[in-house]
Design a protein around this motif. Structure first.
Motif, PDB file in Angstrom:
ATOM      1  N   SER A 113       2.531   6.122  -2.738  1.00 36.40           N
ATOM      2  CA  SER A 113       3.627   7.082  -2.894  1.00 36.40           C
ATOM      3  C   SER A 113       3.681   7.685  -4.293  1.00 36.40           C
ATOM      4  CB  SER A 113       4.964   6.402  -2.593  1.00 36.40           C
ATOM      5  OG  SER A 113       5.306   5.461  -3.600  1.00 36.40           O
ATOM      6  N   ARG A 114       3.194   6.969  -5.287  1.00 41.19           N
ATOM      7  CA  ARG A 114       3.339   7.444  -6.671  1.00 41.19           C
ATOM      8  C   ARG A 114       2.517   8.693  -6.967  1.00 41.19           C
ATOM      9  NH1 ARG A 114       4.447   2.171 -10.513  1.00 41.19           N
ATOM     10  NH2 ARG A 114       6.098   1.295  -9.198  1.00 41.19           N
ATOM     11  N   PRO A 115       1.213   8.758  -6.621  1.00 44.65           N
ATOM     12  CA  PRO A 115       0.506  10.019  -6.839  1.00 44.65           C
ATOM     13  C   PRO A 115       1.049  11.151  -5.973  1.00 44.65           C
ATOM     14  CG  PRO A 115      -0.904   8.432  -5.719  1.00 44.65           C
ATOM     15  CD  PRO A 115       0.292   7.688  -6.194  1.00 44.65           C
ATOM     16  N   LEU A 116       1.502  10.841  -4.756  1.00 47.60           N
ATOM     17  CA  LEU A 116       2.108  11.874  -3.915  1.00 47.60           C
ATOM     18  C   LEU A 116       3.399  12.391  -4.546  1.00 47.60           C
ATOM     19  CD1 LEU A 116       2.270  13.547  -1.333  1.00 47.60           C
ATOM     20  CD2 LEU A 116       3.373  11.578  -0.211  1.00 47.60           C
ATOM     21  N   HIS A 175       9.287   9.463  -8.460  1.00 50.58           N
ATOM     22  CA  HIS A 175       8.666  10.075  -9.641  1.00 50.58           C
ATOM     23  C   HIS A 175       9.517   9.872 -10.891  1.00 50.58           C
ATOM     24  CE1 HIS A 175       6.160  12.848 -11.900  1.00 50.58           C
ATOM     25  NE2 HIS A 175       7.222  13.560 -12.223  1.00 50.58           N
ATOM     26  N   ARG A 176      10.824   9.990 -10.751  1.00 51.74           N
ATOM     27  CA  ARG A 176      11.717   9.880 -11.915  1.00 51.74           C
ATOM     28  C   ARG A 176      11.910   8.443 -12.377  1.00 51.74           C
ATOM     29  NH1 ARG A 176      12.813  14.923 -14.334  1.00 51.74           N
ATOM     30  NH2 ARG A 176      13.270  16.474 -12.700  1.00 51.74           N
ATOM     31  N   THR A 177      11.932   7.492 -11.422  1.00 53.57           N
ATOM     32  CA  THR A 177      12.286   6.116 -11.775  1.00 53.57           C
ATOM     33  C   THR A 177      11.089   5.175 -11.817  1.00 53.57           C
ATOM     34  OG1 THR A 177      12.664   5.441  -9.488  1.00 53.57           O
ATOM     35  CG2 THR A 177      14.533   6.444 -10.662  1.00 53.57           C
ATOM     36  N   GLY A 178      10.012   5.536 -11.125  1.00 52.55           N
ATOM     37  CA  GLY A 178       8.887   4.617 -10.997  1.00 52.55           C
ATOM     38  C   GLY A 178       9.113   3.530  -9.960  1.00 52.55           C
ATOM     39  N   ASN A 179      10.286   3.528  -9.314  1.00 54.47           N
ATOM     40  CA  ASN A 179      10.602   2.522  -8.306  1.00 54.47           C
ATOM     41  C   ASN A 179      10.132   3.002  -6.935  1.00 54.47           C
ATOM     42  OD1 ASN A 179      11.650   0.531  -6.654  1.00 54.47           O
ATOM     43  ND2 ASN A 179      13.745   1.342  -6.723  1.00 54.47           N
ATOM     44  N   SER A 180       9.117   2.373  -6.407  1.00 52.31           N
ATOM     45  CA  SER A 180       8.643   2.711  -5.065  1.00 52.31           C
ATOM     46  C   SER A 180       8.651   1.497  -4.147  1.00 52.31           C
ATOM     47  CB  SER A 180       7.232   3.291  -5.133  1.00 52.31           C
ATOM     48  OG  SER A 180       6.341   2.384  -5.768  1.00 52.31           O
ATOM     49  N   ARG A 181       9.155   0.369  -4.629  1.00 50.17           N
ATOM     50  CA  ARG A 181       9.050  -0.869  -3.856  1.00 50.17           C
ATOM     51  C   ARG A 181       9.889  -0.818  -2.578  1.00 50.17           C
ATOM     52  NH1 ARG A 181      11.796  -1.999  -8.580  1.00 50.17           N
ATOM     53  NH2 ARG A 181      14.003  -2.529  -8.351  1.00 50.17           N
ATOM     54  N   PHE A 182      10.893   0.068  -2.530  1.00 54.34           N
ATOM     55  CA  PHE A 182      11.708   0.146  -1.320  1.00 54.34           C
ATOM     56  C   PHE A 182      10.872   0.552  -0.102  1.00 54.34           C
ATOM     57  CE2 PHE A 182      11.854   4.407  -3.101  1.00 54.34           C
ATOM     58  CZ  PHE A 182      11.744   5.232  -1.995  1.00 54.34           C
ATOM     59  N   LEU A 183       9.743   1.210  -0.329  1.00 54.58           N
ATOM     60  CA  LEU A 183       8.895   1.641   0.778  1.00 54.58           C
ATOM     61  C   LEU A 183       8.178   0.475   1.448  1.00 54.58           C
ATOM     62  CD1 LEU A 183       7.441   4.841  -0.892  1.00 54.58           C
ATOM     63  CD2 LEU A 183       8.963   4.774   1.085  1.00 54.58           C
ATOM     64  N   ASP A 184       8.166  -0.676   0.814  1.00 58.59           N
ATOM     65  CA  ASP A 184       7.492  -1.839   1.388  1.00 58.59           C
ATOM     66  C   ASP A 184       8.412  -2.678   2.269  1.00 58.59           C
ATOM     67  OD1 ASP A 184       5.096  -1.219   0.098  1.00 58.59           O
ATOM     68  OD2 ASP A 184       5.702  -2.287  -1.726  1.00 58.59           O
ATOM     69  N   LEU A 244       0.816  -1.203   0.000  1.00 58.61           N
ATOM     70  CA  LEU A 244       0.000   0.000   0.000  1.00 58.61           C
ATOM     71  C   LEU A 244       0.855   1.260   0.000  1.00 58.61           C
ATOM     72  CD1 LEU A 244      -2.865   1.175   0.142  1.00 58.61           C
ATOM     73  CD2 LEU A 244      -2.690   1.055   2.650  1.00 58.61           C
ATOM     74  N   LYS A 245       1.926   1.271   0.808  1.00 55.20           N
ATOM     75  CA  LYS A 245       2.778   2.456   0.854  1.00 55.20           C
ATOM     76  C   LYS A 245       3.412   2.720  -0.504  1.00 55.20           C
ATOM     77  CE  LYS A 245       4.855   0.859   4.547  1.00 55.20           C
ATOM     78  NZ  LYS A 245       5.763   0.674   5.697  1.00 55.20           N
TER      79      LYS A 245
END
Length: 502
Positions: free
Chosen positions: A8-11, A132-141, A3-4
């Motif tokens: 995070s992507r729209p934020l 935002h630049r990379t599309g990588n948000s998985r580190f937040l999980d 979920l995080k």
């Protein structure tokens, strides 16, 4: 995807749009920030002493307020520390950020209700720009590790006081706190080596995804992970894919750090200071860090070679040039006024304005008139290591060695702790000398005229810098080794500490 990570992507897109707005008019943004600062500053004891009422422009600021450092402003800082309100900024600070390294002892930098969002949002926005630049948000999980100073606070003059990283620890958002390591109980351990062992215990079997800290101290953590697990860090933490760092030039540490990881990971550089969160790397792969121009800080820049003049020029953002060395001066909603933070920067782009940190204005080597700066020795070392790929460097510093014998020229001494030494030490030293001569014409002239002899390379034993920093009470946390000295204090301390250890 958790979920995080999803949220995070729209934020991240929203924050990027907010930044884009002020980047369309960076000069106007800075002018607005300055007007707001001067309006508030006029209501303070400092403002009355410096007749800030009616001041509106950078020219007014330069005319009314001289550039000063902590020592020169200590009478005001001492009043703040004593609990007096309305000294440098209206009201009282929320915190005092305690930091060391001045001739008068510890510094106590105010963090006000107006300035705390800069410290907290700067780090957040750096990560969101990366998303935002990379599309990588998985580190937040996964688990996020922030290698920092103790979050334990004391009270000074009725104001909570502690290390900046410890203060920031109290403002980690609740949605990230469950993912944060190390634990509070571990983080408040004062002895660095005991704390590091405990951090290894807590993190070794966790799904680490982000690791953050000053590179030499992160390297110590990585070395202990490898020693304990017998595998590269990247295998121990297969989900680890983002390294966040700041405080020193990364290049001297890059090779060994990534070899310890054992595979590529993305990285984001930050420019945090007790005086403010000043910039961050907003584009992966672009070494420049975006100056935060809409965060309650007004920037001025003094050409580094003119910093010690009686009345040096104070340039605004509209007047800076690319690839020039500047000393950075701040006025801010923390109550800092024409304050020299001691760092030097170089602009690598304008519109948007991005900088790289090149060193400290007080950390230069000119014992013989050579005017060598930190960036020059770091680039010189990097190029010498490229020519000698077997070399790995843990840490280094450069000092003058003044000869007592008129027949023997003086020279520079490079004190280097190698993880892997050069096969040919003499050739490596020659590469260092050649590289510095190419970068610094004064140094080249001194060697050409036999005023200086070629440099002396002094290898130090394993753990030399750690032993020295421990002897000074500066092991770990936010402490950094100066790259350059104009005297032999640091060099002799290193040599003496390690002779006693043998």
């Amino acid at each position: 995807m958790g979920l995080k990570s999803v949220l995070s992507r729209p934020l991240a897109a929203y924050i990027a749009r907010q930044y884009a707005r002020w980047q369309h008019d960076p000069i106007g943004t800075q002018q607005r920030v300055l007007r707001e600062l001067l309006t508030q500053g006029a209501r303070t004891a400092f403002g009355r002493d410096h007749t800030l009422a009616g001041a509106r422009t950078a020219q007014d600021l330069a005319r009314l307020v001289p550039v000063r450092d902590y020592e020169a402003l200590s009478s005001y800082f001492n009043r703040v520390k004593a609990g007096e309100p309305d000294v440098l900024w209206p009201g009282k600070p929320l915190y005092l950020a305690k930091t060391s390294g001045t001739t008068s002892g510890a510094k106590y930098i105010p963090i006000t209700p107006a300035s705390i969002p800069n410290h907290i949002n700067g780090a957040r926005d750096a990560l969101l720009h990366y998303v935002h630049r990379t599309g990588n948000s998985r580190f937040l999980d996964g688990k996020l590790m922030f290698l920092s100073g103790s979050p334990a606070l004391e009270t000074v003059g009725g104001i909570h006081t502690g290390r900046l990283s410890g203060i920031a620890n109290h403002h980690v958002p609740a949605y990230l706190r469950r993912s944060q390591l190390p634990s509070y109980a571990t983080n408040i351990i004062e002895d660095w080596e005991t704390k590091l062992d405990r951090i290894v215990e807590e993190t070794l079997h966790q799904p680490m995804t982000l690791i953050s800290g000053i590179p030499p101290w992160v390297q110590m953590y990585f070395d202990r992970i490898v020693a304990r697990a017998g595998r590269p860090v990247g295998e121990v933490f297969p989900q680890f894919d983002l390294f966040v760092y700041g405080g020193v030039n990364f290049e001297p540490y890059r090779k060994k750090l990534f070899e310890t990881i054992g595979r590529p990971v993305d990285s984001v550089e930050l420019f945090p200071a007790s005086e403010g969160f000043l910039a961050f790397q907003d584009e992966p792969g672009n070494p420049g860090m975006l100056l935060l121009l809409d965060a309650g800080i007004f920037f001025e820049f003094i050409p580094a070679e003119r910093f010690y003049e009686a009345n040096p020029p104070r340039l605004t953002l509209a007047e800076v040039e690319l690839d020039q060395q500047y000393a950075m001066v701040l006025s801010s909603n923390a109550g800092l006024w024409a304050y020299s933070i001691g760092d030097t920067v170089r602009f690598v782009s304008k519109y948007p304005f991005r900088v790289v940190v090149t060193g400290r204005i007080k950390h230069f080597l000119s014992a013989f008139g050579e005017h060598v700066i930190g960036e020059e020795v770091e680039q010189t070392l990097r190029d010498a290591m490229r020519r000698h790929p077997e070399v790995e460097v843990v840490e280094f510093t450069v000092a003058p060695r003044v000869s007592d014998d008129p027949a023997v020229p003086s020279r520079h001494e490079w004190l280097v702790e190698f993880a892997q030494p050069p096969h040919d030490a003499a050739a490596f030293a020659a590469a260092l000398d050649t590289g510095l001569r190419q970068r610094n014409t004064y140094y080249d002239d001194l060697l050409a005229g036999n005023i200086l002899a070629p440099l002396q390379l002094t290898p130090l034993p394993a753990g030399a810098f750690q032993r020295y920093m421990k002897s000074q009470g500066k092991l770990g946390g936010q402490n950094k080794v100066p790259r350059l000295s104009n005297d032999r204090g640091l060099a002799e301390g290193l040599l003496n500490t390690n002779q006693r250890a043998e």
